[in-house]
Design an enzyme around this catalytic site. Structure first.
Site, short mmCIF file in Angstrom:
data_model
loop_
_atom_site.label_atom_id
_atom_site.label_comp_id
_atom_site.label_asym_id
_atom_site.label_seq_id
_atom_site.Cartn_x
_atom_site.Cartn_y
_atom_site.Cartn_z
N ASP A 39 0.82 -1.21 0.00
CA ASP A 39 0.00 0.00 0.00
C ASP A 39 0.85 1.27 0.00
OD1 ASP A 39 -2.26 -1.61 0.02
OD2 ASP A 39 -2.37 -1.65 2.21
N LYS A 94 -12.28 -4.80 -4.28
CA LYS A 94 -13.56 -4.88 -3.55
C LYS A 94 -14.73 -4.43 -4.42
CE LYS A 94 -11.45 -4.38 1.02
NZ LYS A 94 -10.06 -3.98 0.66
N TYR A 221 -5.79 -6.61 14.61
CA TYR A 221 -4.74 -7.53 14.19
C TYR A 221 -4.69 -8.80 15.02
CZ TYR A 221 -2.59 -3.73 11.47
OH TYR A 221 -2.33 -2.73 10.57
P1 5BU Z 1 -2.23 -3.53 7.07
O1 5BU Z 1 -1.29 -2.41 6.87
O2 5BU Z 1 -1.54 -4.88 7.25
O3 5BU Z 1 -3.26 -3.26 8.14
O4 5BU Z 1 -3.02 -3.61 5.67
C1 5BU Z 1 -4.10 -4.47 5.44
C2 5BU Z 1 -4.46 -4.54 3.99
O5 5BU Z 1 -5.50 -5.50 3.83
C3 5BU Z 1 -4.98 -3.26 3.37
O6 5BU Z 1 -4.52 -3.22 2.04
C4 5BU Z 1 -6.49 -3.40 3.37
O7 5BU Z 1 -7.14 -2.79 2.27
C5 5BU Z 1 -6.68 -4.90 3.30
N1 5BU Z 1 -7.88 -5.40 4.00
C6 5BU Z 1 -8.04 -5.31 5.37
O8 5BU Z 1 -7.19 -4.78 6.08
N2 5BU Z 1 -9.15 -5.84 5.95
C7 5BU Z 1 -10.14 -6.42 5.26
O9 5BU Z 1 -11.12 -6.89 5.83
C8 5BU Z 1 -9.96 -6.50 3.85
C9 5BU Z 1 -8.83 -5.99 3.26
BR1 5BU Z 1 -11.24 -7.30 2.83
#
Ligand code: 5BU
Length: 269
Positions: A39, A94, A221
């Site tokens: 991202d 999505k 998380y």
């Molecule tokens: P993180 O930086 O590890 O929090 O990023 C999580 C990625 O997973 C981010 O690109 C979100 O768009 C994607 N995601 C999420 O976090 N949760 C969900 O339920 C879904 C996608 Br579907």
């Protein structure tokens, strides 16, 4: 050298989609079940990140619409570097509109159908979204796989257990649906999703971070080991890798934890 069919067991035997097998092969070769959520907004930094952590990840998840100054030539650099590292490209678009509009949205500015192997879609608008997206790939004579959002990792989301079951009903047996997105922050939810989805499709889970249980703006998380142990087949990790002081060491750690859980998982179901 371990063979994917031995490590993945029932999942290898039950999944029908060749793209699922490709993912299992790559993840076995590299010993990682990490899907990098890349991202970042600049293409240069994206390319650098993929180049450095490429050996420790098994697929690449993108949000093409967060890239500044998108153009196809520049994007081709991301596609090329992903291919160099044997990574399937997963655009987390999505999709949520009616079938025929989703088909058109596979084209347009970003032309997702031309480079993505996988995309995400909501089940909210009806079953036909699956055929719409598949028609998008068919328009350019490509085949891809859809991950339906059966659960989400964010606080307060409206995807109830009943909704999860309806989503699985749409996906099960569909040649276009390779799997489901589950809530990586909750091993209990993943276990339930796996029980309901059976063995023949993948579950990938975002909401994974080793250091913290809460992220920005409602993200939650869980630990990669727990997610895989509970029945996830891939952990989607973003800031845990690109936001760390040492992305390569972090990627190696997530890889190690995810792989350890897969090898220890009983029956691989
Ligand atoms: P993180 O930086 O590890 O929090 O990023 C999580 C990625 O997973 C981010 O690109 C979100 O768009 C994607 N995601 C999420 O976090 N949760 C969900 O339920 C879904 C996608 Br579907």
């Amino acid at each position: 050298m371990m063979r994917a069919e031995d490590v993945w067991g029932a999942r290898w035997r039950s999944c029908a989609n060749p793209l699922s097998h490709k993912f299992m092969q790559v993840s076995t070769k590299k010993r990682t079940l990490v899907i990098l959520a890349a991202d970042l907004n600049s293409i240069d930094s994206l390319v650098d990140l993929i180049e450095s952590v490429g050996p420790y990840i098994s697929a690449l998840k993108t949000h093409v619409d967060i890239v500044d100054e998108f153009d196809h030539k520049k994007w081709e650099r991301v596609v090329k570097i992903a291919k160099k590292h044997d990574l399937l490209l997963f655009e987390d678009r999505k999709f949520a509109d009616i079938g025929k509009i989703s088909q058109k949205q596979m084209g347009g500015v970003y032309d997702i159908r031309a480079w993505a192997d996988f995309v995400t879609a909501h089940r909210i608008s009806g079953n036909d979204i699956v055929d719409g997206i598949a028609a998008g790939w068919a328009d350019v004579r490509r085949i891809g796989g859809i991950f339906l959002l059966a659960q989400m990792s964010s606080r307060g989301n409206l995807l109830t257990e009943q909704y999860t079951l309806e989503t699985i009903k749409t996906g099960i047996g569909s040649p276009h649906v390779v799997g489901y997105i589950g809530n990586g922050s909750s091993p209990e939810e993943i276990t339930l999703l796996r029980q309901k989805a059976g063995k023949s499709q993948l579950i990938w889970t975002p909401g994974v971070n080793i250091e913290t249980s809460e992220g920005d703006l409602g993200q939650r998380y869980g630990h990669p080991y727990d997610a895989i142990k509970a029945g996830s087949d891939g952990v989607i990790v973003g800031s845990g890798i690109y936001g760390s002081d040492d992305p390569v060491s972090s990627a190696k750690l997530y890889a190690k934890e995810s792989w350890r859980a897969l090898v220890e998982r009983e029956d691989n179901g």
